[in-house]
Design an enzyme around this catalytic site. Structure first.
Site, PDB file in Angstrom:
ATOM      1  N   HIS A 148      83.304  60.886 -36.887  1.00 29.28           N
ATOM      2  CA  HIS A 148      84.824  61.941 -36.391  1.00 29.28           C
ATOM      3  C   HIS A 148      85.791  61.193 -36.489  1.00 29.28           C
ATOM      4  CE1 HIS A 148      84.491  61.206 -32.463  1.00 29.28           C
ATOM      5  NE2 HIS A 148      85.456  61.543 -32.260  1.00 29.28           N
ATOM      6  N   ASP A 149      86.026  59.798 -36.281  1.00 23.48           N
ATOM      7  CA  ASP A 149      86.926  59.071 -35.897  1.00 23.48           C
ATOM      8  C   ASP A 149      87.049  57.489 -36.466  1.00 23.48           C
ATOM      9  OD1 ASP A 149      89.502  60.620 -34.306  1.00 23.48           O
ATOM     10  OD2 ASP A 149      88.202  60.151 -32.394  1.00 23.48           O
TER      11      ASP A 149
ATOM     12  N   HIS B 239      89.489  55.060 -29.092  1.00 21.43           N
ATOM     13  CA  HIS B 239      88.728  54.727 -30.342  1.00 21.43           C
ATOM     14  C   HIS B 239      87.880  54.289 -30.867  1.00 21.43           C
ATOM     15  CE1 HIS B 239      92.148  58.091 -29.761  1.00 21.43           C
ATOM     16  NE2 HIS B 239      90.900  58.925 -30.396  1.00 21.43           N
ATOM     17  N   ASN B 240      86.898  53.967 -30.665  1.00 23.73           N
ATOM     18  CA  ASN B 240      85.533  53.094 -31.271  1.00 23.73           C
ATOM     19  C   ASN B 240      84.518  53.375 -31.252  1.00 23.73           C
ATOM     20  OD1 ASN B 240      84.528  52.985 -27.682  1.00 23.73           O
ATOM     21  ND2 ASN B 240      86.890  51.581 -27.055  1.00 23.73           N
ATOM     22  N   ALA B 241      83.781  52.270 -31.628  1.00 23.39           N
ATOM     23  CA  ALA B 241      82.424  52.467 -31.361  1.00 23.39           C
ATOM     24  C   ALA B 241      81.146  53.866 -30.602  1.00 23.39           C
ATOM     25  CB  ALA B 241      81.341  51.732 -32.334  1.00 23.39           C
ATOM     26  N   VAL B 242      81.637  53.758 -29.161  1.00 26.02           N
ATOM     27  CA  VAL B 242      81.692  53.310 -27.991  1.00 26.02           C
ATOM     28  C   VAL B 242      82.009  55.391 -28.171  1.00 26.02           C
ATOM     29  CG1 VAL B 242      80.785  53.231 -25.792  1.00 26.02           C
ATOM     30  CG2 VAL B 242      81.011  51.491 -26.972  1.00 26.02           C
ATOM     31  N   HIS B 243      82.827  55.250 -28.154  1.00 25.81           N
ATOM     32  CA  HIS B 243      83.368  56.991 -28.213  1.00 25.81           C
ATOM     33  C   HIS B 243      82.314  57.713 -29.223  1.00 25.81           C
ATOM     34  CE1 HIS B 243      85.897  60.674 -28.680  1.00 25.81           C
ATOM     35  NE2 HIS B 243      86.050  59.749 -30.073  1.00 25.81           N
TER      36      HIS B 243
ATOM     37  N   GLN C 186      95.793  63.200 -17.222  1.00 26.54           N
ATOM     38  CA  GLN C 186      95.017  63.961 -17.143  1.00 26.54           C
ATOM     39  C   GLN C 186      94.915  65.318 -16.491  1.00 26.54           C
ATOM     40  OE1 GLN C 186      92.130  62.338 -18.335  1.00 26.54           O
ATOM     41  NE2 GLN C 186      93.449  60.986 -19.692  1.00 26.54           N
TER      42      GLN C 186
ATOM     43  N   ASP D 135      83.989  66.162 -28.259  1.00 30.50           N
ATOM     44  CA  ASP D 135      85.204  65.130 -28.969  1.00 30.50           C
ATOM     45  C   ASP D 135      85.742  65.229 -27.823  1.00 30.50           C
ATOM     46  OD1 ASP D 135      86.931  63.081 -31.006  1.00 30.50           O
ATOM     47  OD2 ASP D 135      87.844  65.186 -31.506  1.00 30.50           O
TER      48      ASP D 135
END
Length: 429
Positions: free
Chosen positions: A185-186, A145-149, A346, A295
């Site tokens: 969104h995150d 959950h970072n800016a790349v996501h 997964q 998402d």
């Protein structure tokens, strides 16, 4: 009065929200003299965010460094942007080429491509300031959950906005809302899930009454940054308020506890063939579905990209499990590295969360080329994970814990967050 990120009016007063979660285990040392789990958790989670005060009041504006890049890197980044609408876009490479500024660079480009800067008469300085604030408020120490996501979800949303079935009906406001919601969104995600916040009695859980805790925080933080940056200050007040509310509706739609509600409604519309994209409410609902798809689209990417995201999200799960172990809390489902393998997580994620939603999205798009590509990758990636699990255990994996179908109460978003009580397993927040 302008609301600042991290501040929410409660009963007429400002409640300061300590949003910075230090997940570094060196900083999270629990001293033997501390008594009780609650005290330990409080010590671990009581750190205020750095730079909690207004950036503007301190005279600091977020900086982007794309213009400081080596000319070769800049040229490669520009070349990648020319292919930003392709599904095999490598967001990890793009982030490296932009020196960690993938979100700001991508949004500025897309706002230009869609003509949003001209249409809404946006001030470029304010736009860069806002996007920089959003990017800065993602926690780079989070594996997932970072800016790349956020950039990856934004690029996926761009692809969905281009779907022939949808594109011809979208207004500039629809596109603006879709891209903004995807990017934010995150924002300020702490790297732990909602049940963790609830069971540790964190103030955010209390503030939002244990309901859509993270999603509400992401939305309120976004509104605060919009107001602080002044990005929309030139627009009529009623229009600004409408934008803020619609952003909230989109971001809150990513809450796993509402997954069954959205999926059932989407299927009902498709079964009845009554989706009217000329109707603003119907378009907004489709944007909510598109954001939900974006998402959790990681398993629908090419294997090499999908694998990296899968490993990242599981690493974040495991870190939460380690934190829970240190705090002497029960380890959440899917967060125990000793028993919860990446392939099992997964396979469950794809089977119970991704496939049901993307099957309906493919139906909505009338089996578009993009939908066919995503479903193809999805099935191939599921087989990859099955083979990997067989290599680990010699057995074909069964139903993983926390991924039970209807009637059970635990779920996990294999491309995302935590364990939430819902009637049908889907994506956790």
């Amino acid at each position: 009065m302008h609301q600042k990120p991290g501040y929410t009016p409660v009963h007429g007063e400002w409640s300061c929200a300590p949003l910075f979660f230090c997940m570094d285990m060196d900083m999270a040392t629990v001293h033997s003299g501390e008594i009780g789990t609650k005290k330990k958790v409080k010590r671990l989670l009581s750190f205020q965010r750095y730079f909690h005060a207004s950036r503007l009041l301190r005279g600091i504006t977020p900086q982007t460094s794309l213009h400081l890049l080596d000319e070769d890197y800049l040229g490669q980044a520009v070349h990648m942007l020319s292919k930003v609408g392709t599904w095999n876009f490598d967001i990890f490479l793009f982030d490296r080429l932009t020196n960690g500024n993938s979100l700001v660079t991508l949004l500025c480009h897309l706002f230009n491509v869609y003509g949003l800067i001209h249409h809404f008469q946006l001030d470029m300085v304010k736009l860069h300031r806002f996007l920089g604030m959003v990017q800065e408020d993602y926690h780079s120490q989070n594996p997932y959950h970072n800016a790349v996501h956020a950039a990856d979800v934004t690029q996926a949303m761009h692809c969905y906005l281009k779907e022939p079935k949808l594109a011809q009906y979208l207004t500039p406001l629809d596109i603006f809302l879709g891209l903004m919601a995807a990017a934010a969104h995150d924002v300020d995600h702490p790297g732990v899930n909602q049940p963790f916040l609830i069971k540790t009695k964190h103030h955010l859980a209390s503030l939002y009454q244990n309901t859509s805790v993270l999603e509400s925080h992401h939305w309120r933080s976004t509104v605060g940054m919009l107001r602080e940056s002044g990005l929309l200050s030139h627009l009529p007040a009623d229009m600004t308020q409408d934008i803020e509310q619609q952003l909230g509706s989109l971001i809150l739609a990513t809450d796993i506890s509402r997954q069954n509600e959205f999926l059932s409604r989407f299927k009902s519309h498709l079964d009845s063939d009554d989706v009217n994209l000329e109707d603003a409410d119907h378009r907004h609902f489709v944007l909510q579905i598109a954001l939900k798809c974006a998402d959790i689209c990681n398993p629908c990417r090419d294997w090499e990209l999908s694998r990296q995201w899968s490993e990242r999200v599981c690493e974040e799960f495991y870190r939460q499990g380690d934190l829970e172990r240190r705090c002497e809390l029960e380890i959440s489902p899917l967060c125990n590295q000793q028993s919860d393998t990446v392939p099992v997580i997964q396979i469950g994620f794809i089977t119970y969360i991704v496939e049901p939603l993307f099957e309906e999205w493919a139906r909505f798009t009338d089996g578009s080329l993009l939908a066919e590509s995503m479903m193809g990758h999805l099935q191939k990636n599921k087989e990859h994970w099955r083979h990997k699990q067989q290599d680990l255990t010699g057995d074909c994996p069964g139903q993983p814990p926390g991924m039970e179908p209807e009637g059970k109460d635990r779920t996990e978003k294999g491309g995302e967050r935590a364990v939430v009580r819902v009637s049908l397993s889907r994506k956790p927040k």
